[in-house]
Write a protein that holds these residues in place. Structure first.
Motif, mmCIF file in Angstrom:
data_model
loop_
_atom_site.group_PDB
_atom_site.id
_atom_site.type_symbol
_atom_site.label_atom_id
_atom_site.label_comp_id
_atom_site.label_asym_id
_atom_site.label_seq_id
_atom_site.Cartn_x
_atom_site.Cartn_y
_atom_site.Cartn_z
ATOM 1 N N ALA A 217 0.866 -1.373 0.311
ATOM 2 C CA ALA A 217 -0.114 -0.195 0.084
ATOM 3 C C ALA A 217 0.843 1.402 0.034
ATOM 4 C CB ALA A 217 -0.477 0.254 0.786
ATOM 5 N N ALA A 218 1.728 1.530 0.739
ATOM 6 C CA ALA A 218 2.549 2.284 0.715
ATOM 7 C C ALA A 218 3.737 2.952 -0.584
ATOM 8 C CB ALA A 218 4.140 2.291 1.709
ATOM 9 N N LYS A 219 3.642 1.223 -1.244
ATOM 10 C CA LYS A 219 4.480 1.742 -2.604
ATOM 11 C C LYS A 219 3.814 2.724 -3.786
ATOM 12 C CE LYS A 219 7.358 -1.286 -5.796
ATOM 13 N NZ LYS A 219 7.560 -2.239 -5.978
ATOM 14 N N ALA A 220 2.332 1.838 -3.736
ATOM 15 C CA ALA A 220 1.203 1.895 -4.256
ATOM 16 C C ALA A 220 0.882 3.404 -4.037
ATOM 17 C CB ALA A 220 0.025 0.683 -4.317
ATOM 18 N N ALA A 221 1.030 4.313 -2.717
ATOM 19 C CA ALA A 221 0.917 5.025 -3.040
ATOM 20 C C ALA A 221 1.871 6.756 -3.274
ATOM 21 C CB ALA A 221 0.261 6.188 -1.326
ATOM 22 N N LEU A 222 3.128 5.705 -3.088
ATOM 23 C CA LEU A 222 4.446 6.505 -3.682
ATOM 24 C C LEU A 222 3.962 6.735 -5.075
ATOM 25 C CD1 LEU A 222 7.048 5.539 -1.105
ATOM 26 C CD2 LEU A 222 5.859 7.586 -0.837
ATOM 27 N N GLN A 223 3.784 5.797 -6.002
ATOM 28 C CA GLN A 223 3.759 6.017 -7.112
ATOM 29 C C GLN A 223 2.678 6.468 -7.876
ATOM 30 O OE1 GLN A 223 3.080 1.161 -7.624
ATOM 31 N NE2 GLN A 223 5.341 0.806 -8.638
ATOM 32 N N GLN A 224 1.631 6.385 -6.900
ATOM 33 C CA GLN A 224 0.799 7.450 -6.915
ATOM 34 C C GLN A 224 0.714 9.085 -7.309
ATOM 35 O OE1 GLN A 224 -3.414 7.310 -4.556
ATOM 36 N NE2 GLN A 224 -4.428 8.145 -6.391
ATOM 37 N N VAL A 225 1.840 9.508 -6.131
ATOM 38 C CA VAL A 225 2.177 10.686 -6.509
ATOM 39 C C VAL A 225 3.040 10.723 -6.991
ATOM 40 C CG1 VAL A 225 3.785 11.853 -4.158
ATOM 41 C CG2 VAL A 225 2.224 11.082 -2.862
ATOM 42 N N GLN A 226 4.510 9.675 -7.394
ATOM 43 C CA GLN A 226 4.909 9.761 -8.463
ATOM 44 C C GLN A 226 4.657 10.155 -9.852
ATOM 45 O OE1 GLN A 226 7.648 6.757 -9.466
ATOM 46 N NE2 GLN A 226 9.225 8.028 -9.759
ATOM 47 N N SER A 227 3.061 9.538 -9.816
ATOM 48 C CA SER A 227 2.389 9.760 -11.416
ATOM 49 C C SER A 227 1.434 10.923 -11.653
ATOM 50 C CB SER A 227 1.450 8.867 -11.620
ATOM 51 O OG SER A 227 0.585 8.447 -12.557
ATOM 52 N N ILE A 228 0.832 11.580 -10.594
ATOM 53 C CA ILE A 228 0.400 12.951 -10.121
ATOM 54 C C ILE A 228 1.501 14.053 -10.913
ATOM 55 C CG2 ILE A 228 -0.670 14.447 -8.563
ATOM 56 C CD1 ILE A 228 -2.173 12.154 -7.237
ATOM 57 N N LEU A 229 2.962 13.923 -9.612
ATOM 58 C CA LEU A 229 3.514 14.676 -10.187
ATOM 59 C C LEU A 229 4.556 15.152 -11.115
ATOM 60 C CD1 LEU A 229 5.164 15.274 -6.164
ATOM 61 C CD2 LEU A 229 3.197 16.382 -7.655
ATOM 62 N N ALA A 230 4.020 13.627 -11.974
ATOM 63 C CA ALA A 230 5.485 13.190 -13.723
ATOM 64 C C ALA A 230 4.800 14.926 -14.096
ATOM 65 C CB ALA A 230 4.763 12.332 -14.270
ATOM 66 N N PRO A 231 3.701 15.324 -14.735
ATOM 67 C CA PRO A 231 4.044 15.890 -16.017
ATOM 68 C C PRO A 231 4.662 17.375 -15.127
ATOM 69 C CG PRO A 231 1.981 15.355 -15.840
ATOM 70 C CD PRO A 231 2.573 14.714 -13.936
ATOM 71 N N TYR A 232 4.750 17.130 -13.620
ATOM 72 C CA TYR A 232 5.038 19.130 -13.513
ATOM 73 C C TYR A 232 6.375 18.909 -13.197
ATOM 74 C CZ TYR A 232 0.176 18.563 -13.789
ATOM 75 O OH TYR A 232 -1.354 18.732 -13.393
ATOM 76 N N VAL A 233 6.779 17.713 -13.008
ATOM 77 C CA VAL A 233 9.063 17.573 -12.039
ATOM 78 C C VAL A 233 9.946 17.525 -13.675
ATOM 79 C CG1 VAL A 233 7.918 16.964 -9.991
ATOM 80 C CG2 VAL A 233 8.799 15.582 -11.821
ATOM 81 N N ILE A 234 10.780 17.771 -13.190
ATOM 82 C CA ILE A 234 12.213 17.929 -14.028
ATOM 83 C C ILE A 234 13.435 16.823 -13.295
ATOM 84 C CG2 ILE A 234 11.432 19.508 -15.822
ATOM 85 C CD1 ILE A 234 13.611 20.711 -13.596
ATOM 86 N N ALA A 235 13.999 17.056 -14.677
ATOM 87 C CA ALA A 235 15.798 15.722 -13.530
ATOM 88 C C ALA A 235 16.199 16.872 -14.352
ATOM 89 C CB ALA A 235 15.857 14.244 -14.320
ATOM 90 N N LEU A 236 17.305 17.448 -13.541
ATOM 91 C CA LEU A 236 18.661 18.391 -13.690
ATOM 92 C C LEU A 236 19.521 16.846 -13.807
ATOM 93 C CD1 LEU A 236 17.847 21.301 -11.377
ATOM 94 C CD2 LEU A 236 17.708 21.184 -13.765
ATOM 95 N N THR A 237 20.816 17.659 -14.731
ATOM 96 C CA THR A 237 21.858 17.116 -15.413
ATOM 97 C C THR A 237 22.918 17.570 -13.503
ATOM 98 O OG1 THR A 237 22.795 19.012 -15.798
ATOM 99 C CG2 THR A 237 21.834 17.308 -17.161
ATOM 100 N N PRO A 238 23.992 16.735 -12.871
ATOM 101 C CA PRO A 238 24.831 17.308 -11.947
ATOM 102 C C PRO A 238 25.345 18.327 -12.774
ATOM 103 C CG PRO A 238 25.267 15.100 -12.471
ATOM 104 C CD PRO A 238 24.329 15.015 -13.578
#
Length: 157
Positions: free
Chosen positions: A16-37
């Motif tokens: 359940a915790a993993k599913a909740a974290l995956q849901q958060v990740q999915s919800i935020l995916a369109p809005y977050v970015i990844a920076l290079t080092p």
């Protein structure tokens, strides 16, 4: 040896915790970015001390827009501020979760490793006195502690 952590997390709770974290990740995916080092090193960073300064500038820019340089897009400035204002509480919560997960897994791992080392040392001693089954177990477990010999023609990694 003191056992400072004794927990059994039900598989259903972990799932359940993993599913909740995956849901958060999915919800935020369109809005977050990844920076290079390199980007992480070179961009100016807002910290706890900088946050009130930026908030004050947002207010001043609204009240006295004549001082806003023409190259600063006011709408984008406001959008960035709203993004940081919304994301920072989530980041702080995630940091708290990460800290406690890290501490708990570190302690559980430490206790498991100490127990494993105790078992290994017991098997090692048993193998020295030719106890039945000890040598095979010891030979298998000792591979973890073998050092790989380097030949002169290998290139360093």
């Amino acid at each position: 040896m003191e056992n400072r952590l004794s927990i059994q997390i039900p598989t259903a709770d972990l799932a359940a915790a993993k599913a909740a974290l995956q849901q958060v990740q999915s919800i935020l995916a369109p809005y977050v970015i990844a920076l290079t080092p390199e980007q992480r090193k070179t961009i100016p960073k807002m910290s706890d001390g900088t946050e009130p300064f930026v908030a004050k500038v947002i207010e001043y820019a609204a009240d006295a827009p004549q001082f806003l340089p023409p190259f600063v897009d006011r709408q984008e400035f406001d959008k960035d501020w709203q993004a940081i204002s919304g994301l920072l509480p989530l980041l702080r919560l995630c940091t708290q979760i990460e800290d406690t997960l890290s501490d708990t897994t570190m302690m559980a791992g430490s206790e498991a490793y100490v127990s494993a080392l105790s078992y290994y040392n017991s098997v090692k001693q048993a193998a020295k006195v030719n106890a039945p089954d000890a040598k095979a177990i010891y030979e298998d477990l000792r591979k973890r502690f073998e050092r790989k010999a380097r030949s002169g023609n290998e290139s360093p990694e």
